[in-house]
Design a protein around this motif. Sequence first.
Motif, PDB file in Angstrom:
ATOM      1  N   VAL A   1       5.086   8.105   0.171  1.00  0.00           N
ATOM      2  CA  VAL A   1       5.278   9.240  -0.727  1.00  0.00           C
ATOM      3  C   VAL A   1       5.123  10.492   0.122  1.00  0.00           C
ATOM      4  O   VAL A   1       4.067  10.720   0.704  1.00  0.00           O
ATOM      5  N   LEU A   2       6.181  11.286   0.194  1.00  0.00           N
ATOM      6  CA  LEU A   2       6.228  12.419   1.116  1.00  0.00           C
ATOM      7  C   LEU A   2       6.261  13.745   0.376  1.00  0.00           C
ATOM      8  O   LEU A   2       7.118  13.965  -0.485  1.00  0.00           O
ATOM      9  N   PHE A   3       5.324  14.636   0.713  1.00  0.00           N
ATOM     10  CA  PHE A   3       5.372  16.021   0.256  1.00  0.00           C
ATOM     11  C   PHE A   3       5.975  16.835   1.404  1.00  0.00           C
ATOM     12  O   PHE A   3       5.386  16.911   2.486  1.00  0.00           O
ATOM     13  N   THR A   4       7.132  17.458   1.178  1.00  0.00           N
ATOM     14  CA  THR A   4       7.798  18.194   2.240  1.00  0.00           C
ATOM     15  C   THR A   4       8.458  19.455   1.674  1.00  0.00           C
ATOM     16  O   THR A   4       8.210  19.820   0.523  1.00  0.00           O
ATOM     17  N   ASP A   5       9.280  20.115   2.492  1.00  0.00           N
ATOM     18  CA  ASP A   5       9.887  21.386   2.087  1.00  0.00           C
ATOM     19  C   ASP A   5      11.318  21.185   1.614  1.00  0.00           C
ATOM     20  O   ASP A   5      11.775  20.060   1.441  1.00  0.00           O
ATOM     21  N   GLN A   6      12.036  22.315   1.406  1.00  0.00           N
ATOM     22  CA  GLN A   6      13.379  22.221   0.847  1.00  0.00           C
ATOM     23  C   GLN A   6      14.387  21.585   1.794  1.00  0.00           C
ATOM     24  O   GLN A   6      15.413  21.066   1.365  1.00  0.00           O
TER      25      GLN A   6
ATOM     26  N   PRO B   1      11.993  14.851   8.750  1.00  0.00           N
ATOM     27  CA  PRO B   1      12.709  13.662   9.229  1.00  0.00           C
ATOM     28  C   PRO B   1      12.157  12.369   8.641  1.00  0.00           C
ATOM     29  O   PRO B   1      12.878  11.370   8.546  1.00  0.00           O
ATOM     30  N   ALA B   2      10.894  12.390   8.241  1.00  0.00           N
ATOM     31  CA  ALA B   2      10.293  11.197   7.635  1.00  0.00           C
ATOM     32  C   ALA B   2      10.853  10.905   6.249  1.00  0.00           C
ATOM     33  O   ALA B   2      10.626   9.822   5.705  1.00  0.00           O
ATOM     34  N   ALA B   3      11.610  11.846   5.685  1.00  0.00           N
ATOM     35  CA  ALA B   3      12.160  11.661   4.340  1.00  0.00           C
ATOM     36  C   ALA B   3      13.078  10.448   4.259  1.00  0.00           C
ATOM     37  O   ALA B   3      13.182   9.794   3.219  1.00  0.00           O
ATOM     38  N   LYS B   4      13.740  10.122   5.378  1.00  0.00           N
ATOM     39  CA  LYS B   4      14.650   8.972   5.370  1.00  0.00           C
ATOM     40  C   LYS B   4      13.890   7.658   5.203  1.00  0.00           C
ATOM     41  O   LYS B   4      14.495   6.627   4.885  1.00  0.00           O
ATOM     42  N   LEU B   5      12.582   7.688   5.417  1.00  0.00           N
ATOM     43  CA  LEU B   5      11.752   6.489   5.275  1.00  0.00           C
ATOM     44  C   LEU B   5      10.997   6.466   3.949  1.00  0.00           C
ATOM     45  O   LEU B   5      10.342   5.474   3.626  1.00  0.00           O
ATOM     46  N   ALA B   6      11.073   7.558   3.203  1.00  0.00           N
ATOM     47  CA  ALA B   6      10.232   7.721   2.009  1.00  0.00           C
ATOM     48  C   ALA B   6      10.767   6.941   0.816  1.00  0.00           C
ATOM     49  O   ALA B   6      11.976   6.907   0.560  1.00  0.00           O
ATOM     50  N   THR B   7       9.860   6.330   0.087  1.00  0.00           N
ATOM     51  CA  THR B   7      10.200   5.749  -1.205  1.00  0.00           C
ATOM     52  C   THR B   7      10.431   6.873  -2.199  1.00  0.00           C
ATOM     53  O   THR B   7      11.376   6.840  -2.986  1.00  0.00           O
ATOM     54  N   TYR B   8       9.568   7.882  -2.132  1.00  0.00           N
ATOM     55  CA  TYR B   8       9.718   9.074  -2.962  1.00  0.00           C
ATOM     56  C   TYR B   8       9.411  10.300  -2.120  1.00  0.00           C
ATOM     57  O   TYR B   8       8.468  10.299  -1.324  1.00  0.00           O
ATOM     58  N   SER B   9      10.208  11.349  -2.306  1.00  0.00           N
ATOM     59  CA  SER B   9      10.020  12.599  -1.573  1.00  0.00           C
ATOM     60  C   SER B   9       9.954  13.749  -2.558  1.00  0.00           C
ATOM     61  O   SER B   9      10.878  13.933  -3.368  1.00  0.00           O
ATOM     62  N   LEU B  10       8.863  14.517  -2.529  1.00  0.00           N
ATOM     63  CA  LEU B  10       8.695  15.681  -3.402  1.00  0.00           C
ATOM     64  C   LEU B  10       8.890  16.940  -2.557  1.00  0.00           C
ATOM     65  O   LEU B  10       8.063  17.280  -1.726  1.00  0.00           O
ATOM     66  N   ASN B  11      10.022  17.620  -2.785  1.00  0.00           N
ATOM     67  CA  ASN B  11      10.390  18.786  -1.988  1.00  0.00           C
ATOM     68  C   ASN B  11       9.993  20.070  -2.701  1.00  0.00           C
ATOM     69  O   ASN B  11      10.251  20.228  -3.893  1.00  0.00           O
ATOM     70  N   SER B  12       9.369  20.987  -1.971  1.00  0.00           N
ATOM     71  CA  SER B  12       9.004  22.280  -2.554  1.00  0.00           C
ATOM     72  C   SER B  12       9.487  23.414  -1.660  1.00  0.00           C
ATOM     73  O   SER B  12       9.590  23.262  -0.441  1.00  0.00           O
ATOM     74  N   ARG B  13       9.783  24.547  -2.258  1.00  0.00           N
ATOM     75  CA  ARG B  13      10.241  25.720  -1.512  1.00  0.00           C
ATOM     76  C   ARG B  13       9.032  26.398  -0.872  1.00  0.00           C
ATOM     77  O   ARG B  13       7.988  26.555  -1.502  1.00  0.00           O
ATOM     78  N   ILE B  14       9.179  26.848   0.381  1.00  0.00           N
ATOM     79  CA  ILE B  14       8.014  27.348   1.117  1.00  0.00           C
ATOM     80  C   ILE B  14       8.205  28.723   1.746  1.00  0.00           C
ATOM     81  O   ILE B  14       7.254  29.277   2.286  1.00  0.00           O
ATOM     82  N   GLU B  15       9.409  29.317   1.676  1.00  0.00           N
ATOM     83  CA  GLU B  15       9.651  30.588   2.360  1.00  0.00           C
ATOM     84  C   GLU B  15       9.068  31.773   1.592  1.00  0.00           C
ATOM     85  O   GLU B  15       9.255  31.897   0.381  1.00  0.00           O
TER      86      GLU B  15
ATOM     87  N   ASP C   1       0.842  -1.197   0.000  1.00  0.00           N
ATOM     88  CA  ASP C   1       0.000   0.000   0.000  1.00  0.00           C
ATOM     89  C   ASP C   1       0.882   1.254   0.000  1.00  0.00           C
ATOM     90  O   ASP C   1       2.101   1.180   0.176  1.00  0.00           O
ATOM     91  N   VAL C   2       0.249   2.400  -0.172  1.00  0.00           N
ATOM     92  CA  VAL C   2       0.984   3.671  -0.230  1.00  0.00           C
ATOM     93  C   VAL C   2       0.442   4.627   0.827  1.00  0.00           C
ATOM     94  O   VAL C   2      -0.775   4.822   0.935  1.00  0.00           O
ATOM     95  N   LEU C   3       1.341   5.202   1.605  1.00  0.00           N
ATOM     96  CA  LEU C   3       0.990   6.275   2.532  1.00  0.00           C
ATOM     97  C   LEU C   3       1.489   7.573   1.937  1.00  0.00           C
ATOM     98  O   LEU C   3       2.684   7.745   1.711  1.00  0.00           O
ATOM     99  N   VAL C   4       0.574   8.497   1.645  1.00  0.00           N
ATOM    100  CA  VAL C   4       0.938   9.831   1.163  1.00  0.00           C
ATOM    101  C   VAL C   4       0.866  10.767   2.357  1.00  0.00           C
ATOM    102  O   VAL C   4      -0.197  10.956   2.952  1.00  0.00           O
ATOM    103  N   ALA C   5       2.009  11.349   2.722  1.00  0.00           N
ATOM    104  CA  ALA C   5       2.074  12.199   3.910  1.00  0.00           C
ATOM    105  C   ALA C   5       2.568  13.588   3.554  1.00  0.00           C
ATOM    106  O   ALA C   5       3.394  13.751   2.647  1.00  0.00           O
ATOM    107  N   PHE C   6       2.076  14.567   4.288  1.00  0.00           N
ATOM    108  CA  PHE C   6       2.486  15.962   4.127  1.00  0.00           C
ATOM    109  C   PHE C   6       3.132  16.413   5.435  1.00  0.00           C
ATOM    110  O   PHE C   6       2.526  16.289   6.503  1.00  0.00           O
ATOM    111  N   ASP C   7       4.354  16.949   5.345  1.00  0.00           N
ATOM    112  CA  ASP C   7       5.042  17.387   6.561  1.00  0.00           C
ATOM    113  C   ASP C   7       6.066  18.463   6.216  1.00  0.00           C
ATOM    114  O   ASP C   7       7.041  18.194   5.518  1.00  0.00           O
TER     115      ASP C   7
END
Length: 291
Positions: free
Chosen positions: A217-222, A226-240, A188-194
């Motif tokens: 699948v992690l949506f996170t910032d630049q 910390p959950a990124a180390k567990l992610a199969t895929y991490s989508l990083n976006s700039r937020i400042e 299964d897939v867990l899509v998380a935002f952090d």
Amino acid sequence: MGTNQNLTVAERIRKQFDSLTRAERQLANAILEDYPVSGLGSITAVSESSGVSTPTVARMAKKLGFGGFPQMQAQLHTELKATISSPIAKHDLWSESAPDTHILNRFADAVTENMRQTLKQIDPEEFNSVVDLLSDLKREIHVVGGRITRSMADNFFTHMQVMRSGVTLVAPNSNTWAHYVLNMNEGDVLVAFDIRRYEHDILRLAEVAKARGVKLVLFTDQWGSPAAKLATYSLNSRIEVPSAWDSLVVTLFLVEAVIAGVQTQTWNETKSRMKTLEELFDQTKMFKKFI
């Protein structure tokens, strides 16, 4: 440092990873494993914990565009401070040097730059892999967000639920999460935002889900949750942005781009479900008819 000057250390590593030597890649992976704390020790401590030589640490720092390891480490200290900044501290930081222009222009400039930097860092192949994973109808999808990002999670869930079956929105109350984990199966897939001021509960849920064979699948910032180390895929976006709060504009862009990709991949299923949904809308008179 040229065009690298606005990038985080993690972004520089990801950008130049293919050009690193084997020892440098080993060091890069070690730094990203517990980022940014893993790079805050002495050069000797960093080399020993990574299993590489101190000259390798110094070389990689220069290869990433820094004058040396001390300059790279100073950048990591700055990033660590940024990731734990409260809204008041963020407001004070940008307001001290805020240009004398209208907030609309300043905000638009910041968001535009965030979009530009994010698109430069996104790997199209990794993005395609995320779309493929979420389009696999044999996999159940579980979606969770945090205190601020739960609006992103709800947006993502609503669209995904229209396009395919087997999608669950995890309730924001972490006390109930064990019940959701009970329904998670291997594959299964867990899509998380952090995003920054990263939430302990999101990390714990990711750990428990991964132990059950669930892909993250992690949506996170630049800087990266910390959950990124567990992610199969991490989508990083700039937020400042020039605000006491971070901006989710670019995160929403990535969410909608993923949704568009999944829609394309699953169009036959999506089209059928949308037709049925429209019929249900008509039966319940949910939307006003003008003709």
